[in-house]
Structure formats: C-alpha cells, structure tokens
Design a protein around this motif. Structure first.
Motif, PDB file in Angstrom:
ATOM      1  N   SER A   1       0.824  -1.219   0.000  1.00 34.11           N
ATOM      2  CA  SER A   1       0.000   0.000   0.000  1.00 34.11           C
ATOM      3  C   SER A   1       0.861   1.273   0.000  1.00 34.11           C
ATOM      4  N   LEU A   2       2.118   1.140   0.347  1.00 34.68           N
ATOM      5  CA  LEU A   2       3.005   2.309   0.381  1.00 34.68           C
ATOM      6  C   LEU A   2       3.558   2.680  -0.986  1.00 34.68           C
ATOM      7  N   LEU A   3       3.418   1.805  -1.965  1.00 39.68           N
ATOM      8  CA  LEU A   3       4.023   2.059  -3.272  1.00 39.68           C
ATOM      9  C   LEU A   3       3.464   3.320  -3.916  1.00 39.68           C
ATOM     10  N   ALA A   4       2.144   3.466  -3.909  1.00 42.05           N
ATOM     11  CA  ALA A   4       1.534   4.649  -4.536  1.00 42.05           C
ATOM     12  C   ALA A   4       1.979   5.942  -3.857  1.00 42.05           C
ATOM     13  N   PRO A   5       1.932   6.042  -2.501  1.00 44.01           N
ATOM     14  CA  PRO A   5       2.427   7.268  -1.863  1.00 44.01           C
ATOM     15  C   PRO A   5       3.903   7.548  -2.157  1.00 44.01           C
ATOM     16  N   VAL A   6       4.708   6.495  -2.206  1.00 41.47           N
ATOM     17  CA  VAL A   6       6.133   6.673  -2.486  1.00 41.47           C
ATOM     18  C   VAL A   6       6.339   7.254  -3.880  1.00 41.47           C
ATOM     19  N   VAL A   7       5.610   6.730  -4.851  1.00 47.06           N
ATOM     20  CA  VAL A   7       5.726   7.227  -6.227  1.00 47.06           C
ATOM     21  C   VAL A   7       5.259   8.677  -6.313  1.00 47.06           C
ATOM     22  N   ILE A   8       4.161   8.994  -5.614  1.00 44.58           N
ATOM     23  CA  ILE A   8       3.640  10.365  -5.625  1.00 44.58           C
ATOM     24  C   ILE A   8       4.667  11.324  -5.020  1.00 44.58           C
ATOM     25  N   ILE A   9       5.265  10.922  -3.899  1.00 43.20           N
ATOM     26  CA  ILE A   9       6.277  11.774  -3.254  1.00 43.20           C
ATOM     27  C   ILE A   9       7.486  11.962  -4.167  1.00 43.20           C
TER      28      ILE A   9
ATOM     29  N   LEU B   1       6.423  -9.774 -13.351  1.00 43.50           N
ATOM     30  CA  LEU B   1       7.818  -9.589 -12.933  1.00 43.50           C
ATOM     31  C   LEU B   1       8.457  -8.429 -13.688  1.00 43.50           C
ATOM     32  N   ALA B   2       8.223  -8.361 -14.983  1.00 46.79           N
ATOM     33  CA  ALA B   2       8.797  -7.285 -15.792  1.00 46.79           C
ATOM     34  C   ALA B   2       8.272  -5.917 -15.348  1.00 46.79           C
ATOM     35  N   GLN B   3       6.976  -5.851 -15.063  1.00 44.65           N
ATOM     36  CA  GLN B   3       6.384  -4.588 -14.601  1.00 44.65           C
ATOM     37  C   GLN B   3       6.982  -4.157 -13.258  1.00 44.65           C
ATOM     38  N   SER B   4       7.157  -5.127 -12.360  1.00 45.25           N
ATOM     39  CA  SER B   4       7.721  -4.822 -11.045  1.00 45.25           C
ATOM     40  C   SER B   4       9.156  -4.333 -11.162  1.00 45.25           C
ATOM     41  N   LEU B   5       9.937  -4.988 -12.012  1.00 43.89           N
ATOM     42  CA  LEU B   5      11.328  -4.572 -12.197  1.00 43.89           C
ATOM     43  C   LEU B   5      11.421  -3.196 -12.845  1.00 43.89           C
ATOM     44  N   THR B   6      10.504  -2.912 -13.759  1.00 44.23           N
ATOM     45  CA  THR B   6      10.486  -1.597 -14.402  1.00 44.23           C
ATOM     46  C   THR B   6      10.234  -0.497 -13.377  1.00 44.23           C
ATOM     47  N   ILE B   7       9.245  -0.720 -12.506  1.00 44.55           N
ATOM     48  CA  ILE B   7       8.952   0.255 -11.451  1.00 44.55           C
ATOM     49  C   ILE B   7      10.157   0.420 -10.533  1.00 44.55           C
ATOM     50  N   ALA B   8      10.791  -0.715 -10.201  1.00 47.08           N
ATOM     51  CA  ALA B   8      11.943  -0.677  -9.298  1.00 47.08           C
ATOM     52  C   ALA B   8      13.086   0.148  -9.884  1.00 47.08           C
ATOM     53  N   PHE B   9      13.415  -0.088 -11.135  1.00 44.00           N
ATOM     54  CA  PHE B   9      14.511   0.647 -11.765  1.00 44.00           C
ATOM     55  C   PHE B   9      14.155   2.119 -11.948  1.00 44.00           C
ATOM     56  N   ASP B  10      12.914   2.397 -12.344  1.00 47.65           N
ATOM     57  CA  ASP B  10      12.495   3.786 -12.567  1.00 47.65           C
ATOM     58  C   ASP B  10      12.572   4.600 -11.280  1.00 47.65           C
ATOM     59  N   THR B  11      12.097   4.034 -10.178  1.00 47.90           N
ATOM     60  CA  THR B  11      12.125   4.768  -8.911  1.00 47.90           C
ATOM     61  C   THR B  11      13.550   4.949  -8.408  1.00 47.90           C
ATOM     62  N   THR B  12      14.398   3.966  -8.664  1.00 51.69           N
ATOM     63  CA  THR B  12      15.807   4.101  -8.264  1.00 51.69           C
ATOM     64  C   THR B  12      16.467   5.255  -8.999  1.00 51.69           C
ATOM     65  N   VAL B  13      16.298   5.290 -10.295  1.00 46.94           N
ATOM     66  CA  VAL B  13      16.895   6.359 -11.105  1.00 46.94           C
ATOM     67  C   VAL B  13      16.336   7.716 -10.693  1.00 46.94           C
TER      68      VAL B  13
END
Length: 213
Positions: A19-27, A160-172
């Motif tokens: 549930s924290l993913l959406a707030p983290v992305v918004i921040i 899995l691909a979608q999750s990894l994409t989100i992970a890399f995008d947020t890291t960058v």
C-alpha cells in the motif's frame, strides 16, 4: 499457533508494504518537480549572481572609513554593488547610530544571524532532497520486488517485468533527485557563506565608524 500468528503479522506487513508504493511514487514525483524548479532557480542565480570581489570590497571599506556622518554612510551602502539583502542589514545598522556601542553591536549581530537563518532555510530545502530522494527511491525499488518475486515463482513474467520496471524507474528518479539537490546545496552554501562574510566585514567597518561619530 506461533506460526499462525507470525503468518498473520507477515501478511499484515506485506499489505502495508504494497500500500506504500503509490504514496512513495507520488512523493518522488513531487520531489522531482521541486528539484527541477530548484535547478531552474539555481541556474538563474548562477548566471546573474555577481559576488563582491576583494578589490571592490576594499574600495567599499575605504569609502565607509571616509564617511563623515550616518547619511553619507547610507549613501555609500546604497551605491555599492552589494545585494539588496546585504544593503538592508547594513542600512538598519546605520539607522541605529544613536544606540550605545554595545547595543549597536548586539543589534548588528542579531541582524546578521537572522540573515544567516534565512539563507540556511533556502539550502535546507534542497538538503531534504539530498537525504530523502534516494531513500524514497530505494523504497520504490524494494516494494515492487516482493510481488515481482512472487510472480517469478508462478511463472508470471509479465508481472515480474512490470515490477522490475517500477523498481529501476524509482531508483533512477530517487538518485537524480538526490544529485540535483546535492549540487544546488553545495554551491549555494559556498555562495551564501561568502556573502555573509562580506556582510560581517562591512558591518564591522560601519560599527567602528559609527563609534567615531
């Protein structure tokens, strides 16, 4: 019984984590927008900022020493190449020439402290980006990895691909925010420290001159 209780707790933590993913992305998006706006202001300051050189400072101090009254002092300050904020501080000190030497010095110290506090507030905002940008980027990296690994176990490559994409995008994004904040804070602190030193030097000269009136 213990395993069942542990399973309930881990499930609860898993729900919270997802549930924290959406707030983290918004921040992260908010931080990125603020970082870009701050970068624009920084670049504008970079090209327009003209700090007082040592020769100009020496000339200003000589003009201060040659002043014969507070009004002439204010004219010297107003006609100098100092920034508006610096002039405001120095003019306030000059306007209170009727105070005693100790009170005038204490008032000058208070004005300079307030100016320093105002400058620190400007750099503290980008300092927040330096610290929190990578942290939220890391959160955005780790949170989707759980569902991604679960999907890998079931052979769901798409999830899995979608999750990894989100992970890399947020890291960058998080690292970019931190890098922008670091550059802005580093140079602004250097500029503002130099400006404060100049203000303190001229203020000392003004205080010495006012003591002689």
């Amino acid at each position: 019984m213990i395993l069942q209780g542990t399973g309930i707790l881990t499930s609860f933590i898993h729900i919270i984590s997802e549930s924290l993913l959406a707030p983290v992305v918004i921040i992260l998006v908010i931080f990125l927008v603020y970082a870009i706006l701050s970068l624009g202001g920084f670049l504008n300051e970079w090209f327009t900022k003209k700090p007082l050189k040592s020769d100009a400072l020496e000339s200003l101090l000589q003009d201060v020493s040659k002043s014969t009254n507070p009004d002439e002092l204010k004219e010297v300050i107003d006609s100098s190449a100092l920034y508006k904020e610096q002039k405001d501080v120095l003019v306030k000190i000059t306007n209170n020439y009727n105070l005693g030497p100790d009170a005038r010095k204490a008032f000058a110290s208070k004005l300079i402290e307030e100016e320093e506090s105002n400058l620190l507030k400007l750099t503290s905002k980008t300092d927040i980006l330096v610290r929190l940008g990578p942290i939220f980027g890391l959160l955005g990296t780790l949170i989707p990895l759980g569902p991604g690994l679960s999907a890998l176990g079931t052979g769901d490559i798409t999830t899995l691909a979608q999750s990894l994409t989100i992970a890399f995008d947020t890291t960058v994004t998080g690292l970019t925010i931190g890098a922008i904040g670091y550059v802005i804070s580093k140079y602004r602190k250097q500029w503002y420290e130099s400006d404060l030193t100049t203000t303190e030097t001229v203020a000392e000269a003004i205080l010495e001159k006012l003591n002689g009136f």
